[in-house]
Design a protein around this motif. Structure first.
Motif, PDB file in Angstrom:
ATOM      1  N   GLN A   1       0.835  -1.203   0.000  1.00 35.74           N
ATOM      2  CA  GLN A   1       0.000   0.000   0.000  1.00 35.74           C
ATOM      3  C   GLN A   1       0.872   1.257   0.000  1.00 35.74           C
ATOM      4  N   VAL A   2       1.950   1.241   0.779  1.00 35.47           N
ATOM      5  CA  VAL A   2       2.880   2.372   0.804  1.00 35.47           C
ATOM      6  C   VAL A   2       3.455   2.588  -0.593  1.00 35.47           C
ATOM      7  N   GLU A   3       3.835   1.514  -1.273  1.00 31.88           N
ATOM      8  CA  GLU A   3       4.365   1.632  -2.633  1.00 31.88           C
ATOM      9  C   GLU A   3       3.351   2.309  -3.552  1.00 31.88           C
ATOM     10  N   ARG A   4       2.092   1.875  -3.485  1.00 35.19           N
ATOM     11  CA  ARG A   4       1.056   2.460  -4.352  1.00 35.19           C
ATOM     12  C   ARG A   4       0.827   3.935  -4.030  1.00 35.19           C
ATOM     13  N   LEU A   5       0.796   4.268  -2.748  1.00 35.71           N
ATOM     14  CA  LEU A   5       0.598   5.665  -2.353  1.00 35.71           C
ATOM     15  C   LEU A   5       1.746   6.548  -2.832  1.00 35.71           C
ATOM     16  N   VAL A   6       2.967   6.068  -2.649  1.00 34.50           N
ATOM     17  CA  VAL A   6       4.130   6.852  -3.057  1.00 34.50           C
ATOM     18  C   VAL A   6       4.131   7.052  -4.572  1.00 34.50           C
ATOM     19  N   LYS A   7       3.839   5.994  -5.328  1.00 35.87           N
ATOM     20  CA  LYS A   7       3.782   6.119  -6.789  1.00 35.87           C
ATOM     21  C   LYS A   7       2.780   7.193  -7.188  1.00 35.87           C
ATOM     22  N   SER A   8       1.633   7.157  -6.558  1.00 38.11           N
ATOM     23  CA  SER A   8       0.585   8.126  -6.871  1.00 38.11           C
ATOM     24  C   SER A   8       1.017   9.542  -6.500  1.00 38.11           C
ATOM     25  N   LEU A   9       1.627   9.706  -5.349  1.00 31.43           N
ATOM     26  CA  LEU A   9       2.079  11.031  -4.918  1.00 31.43           C
ATOM     27  C   LEU A   9       3.188  11.573  -5.817  1.00 31.43           C
ATOM     28  N   MET A  10       4.052  10.688  -6.308  1.00 34.89           N
ATOM     29  CA  MET A  10       5.174  11.144  -7.125  1.00 34.89           C
ATOM     30  C   MET A  10       4.728  11.654  -8.493  1.00 34.89           C
ATOM     31  N   VAL A  11       3.520  11.314  -8.902  1.00 41.22           N
ATOM     32  CA  VAL A  11       2.990  11.801 -10.166  1.00 41.22           C
ATOM     33  C   VAL A  11       2.650  13.291 -10.064  1.00 41.22           C
ATOM     34  N   ASN A  12       2.490  13.783  -8.843  1.00 46.76           N
ATOM     35  CA  ASN A  12       2.158  15.189  -8.619  1.00 46.76           C
ATOM     36  C   ASN A  12       3.320  16.058  -9.095  1.00 46.76           C
ATOM     37  N   THR A  13       3.120  16.727 -10.211  1.00 42.91           N
ATOM     38  CA  THR A  13       4.206  17.491 -10.825  1.00 42.91           C
ATOM     39  C   THR A  13       4.564  18.753 -10.053  1.00 42.91           C
ATOM     40  N   GLY A  14       3.670  19.216  -9.197  1.00 47.91           N
ATOM     41  CA  GLY A  14       3.947  20.425  -8.442  1.00 47.91           C
ATOM     42  C   GLY A  14       4.823  20.205  -7.223  1.00 47.91           C
ATOM     43  N   MET A  15       5.190  18.975  -6.973  1.00 47.92           N
ATOM     44  CA  MET A  15       5.968  18.646  -5.787  1.00 47.92           C
ATOM     45  C   MET A  15       7.445  18.970  -6.010  1.00 47.92           C
ATOM     46  N   ASN A  16       8.087  19.543  -4.987  1.00 44.43           N
ATOM     47  CA  ASN A  16       9.501  19.898  -5.166  1.00 44.43           C
ATOM     48  C   ASN A  16      10.402  18.663  -5.105  1.00 44.43           C
ATOM     49  N   LYS A  17      11.632  18.830  -5.546  1.00 46.38           N
ATOM     50  CA  LYS A  17      12.566  17.706  -5.672  1.00 46.38           C
ATOM     51  C   LYS A  17      12.919  17.083  -4.325  1.00 46.38           C
ATOM     52  N   ASN A  18      12.962  17.891  -3.268  1.00 45.58           N
ATOM     53  CA  ASN A  18      13.263  17.343  -1.939  1.00 45.58           C
ATOM     54  C   ASN A  18      12.185  16.356  -1.516  1.00 45.58           C
TER      55      ASN A  18
ATOM     56  N   GLU B   1      12.852   7.463  -1.084  1.00 43.97           N
ATOM     57  CA  GLU B   1      13.401   6.703   0.056  1.00 43.97           C
ATOM     58  C   GLU B   1      12.316   5.822   0.677  1.00 43.97           C
ATOM     59  N   ILE B   2      11.130   6.381   0.848  1.00 45.03           N
ATOM     60  CA  ILE B   2      10.017   5.626   1.439  1.00 45.03           C
ATOM     61  C   ILE B   2       9.640   4.459   0.523  1.00 45.03           C
ATOM     62  N   TYR B   3       9.647   4.708  -0.780  1.00 45.62           N
ATOM     63  CA  TYR B   3       9.317   3.653  -1.745  1.00 45.62           C
ATOM     64  C   TYR B   3      10.316   2.498  -1.637  1.00 45.62           C
ATOM     65  N   GLU B   4      11.591   2.829  -1.577  1.00 43.36           N
ATOM     66  CA  GLU B   4      12.620   1.790  -1.461  1.00 43.36           C
ATOM     67  C   GLU B   4      12.482   1.026  -0.146  1.00 43.36           C
ATOM     68  N   TYR B   5      12.187   1.746   0.938  1.00 43.32           N
ATOM     69  CA  TYR B   5      11.951   1.108   2.235  1.00 43.32           C
ATOM     70  C   TYR B   5      10.815   0.095   2.125  1.00 43.32           C
ATOM     71  N   SER B   6       9.715   0.493   1.491  1.00 43.80           N
ATOM     72  CA  SER B   6       8.565  -0.397   1.404  1.00 43.80           C
ATOM     73  C   SER B   6       8.836  -1.577   0.477  1.00 43.80           C
ATOM     74  N   GLN B   7       9.564  -1.340  -0.605  1.00 41.50           N
ATOM     75  CA  GLN B   7       9.921  -2.440  -1.505  1.00 41.50           C
ATOM     76  C   GLN B   7      10.767  -3.478  -0.791  1.00 41.50           C
ATOM     77  N   HIS B   8      11.802  -3.010  -0.098  1.00 42.97           N
ATOM     78  CA  HIS B   8      12.669  -3.940   0.627  1.00 42.97           C
ATOM     79  C   HIS B   8      11.901  -4.640   1.743  1.00 42.97           C
ATOM     80  N   GLY B   9      10.995  -3.913   2.388  1.00 40.23           N
ATOM     81  CA  GLY B   9      10.194  -4.513   3.452  1.00 40.23           C
ATOM     82  C   GLY B   9       9.296  -5.615   2.934  1.00 40.23           C
ATOM     83  N   ALA B  10       8.651  -5.391   1.797  1.00 41.26           N
ATOM     84  CA  ALA B  10       7.746  -6.390   1.219  1.00 41.26           C
ATOM     85  C   ALA B  10       8.497  -7.661   0.824  1.00 41.26           C
ATOM     86  N   GLN B  11       9.782  -7.518   0.506  1.00 46.40           N
ATOM     87  CA  GLN B  11      10.590  -8.662   0.076  1.00 46.40           C
ATOM     88  C   GLN B  11      11.425  -9.260   1.201  1.00 46.40           C
TER      89      GLN B  11
END
Length: 96
Positions: A32-49, A56-66
């Motif tokens: 679920q974290v992976e899906r949320l992060v993917k969706s949030l990253m599509v937001n073009t108005g978000m700054n690079k930070n 980082e959160i996406y990688e954490y969740s990917q490694h956690g799921a595996q």
């Protein structure tokens, strides 16, 4: 009705807060974290930070799921989880 960006950030924060507080979680939560992060990253108005934090959160969740031991994975990321929860508080005020 789709979730707003602010709602997605709130759900993401809730899951990460549960991982932080309980030191445990499930593969379904990581997915679920992976899906949320993917969706949030599509937001073009978000700054690079913010996008860097989300990556980082996406990688954490990917490694956690595996991970063979998800609870140990979560425990080893306690300080990052704390930082991410605080970061989400800061950037969610700018969403929508």
């Amino acid at each position: 009705m789709p979730l707003s960006t602010r709602d997605q950030a709130s759900i993401l924060k809730d899951i990460l807060t549960n991982h932080l507080d309980d030191c445990c979680g499930s593969v379904a939560e990581c997915e679920q974290v992976e899906r949320l992060v993917k969706s949030l990253m599509v937001n073009t108005g978000m700054n690079k930070n913010v996008k860097g934090i989300l990556q980082e959160i996406y990688e954490y969740s990917q490694h956690g799921a595996q991970s063979a031991n998800l609870d140990a994975h979560i425990e080893s990321h306690q300080s990052q989880l704390n930082n991410w929860v605080n970061d989400i508080d800061q950037f969610s005020a700018e969403l929508d």
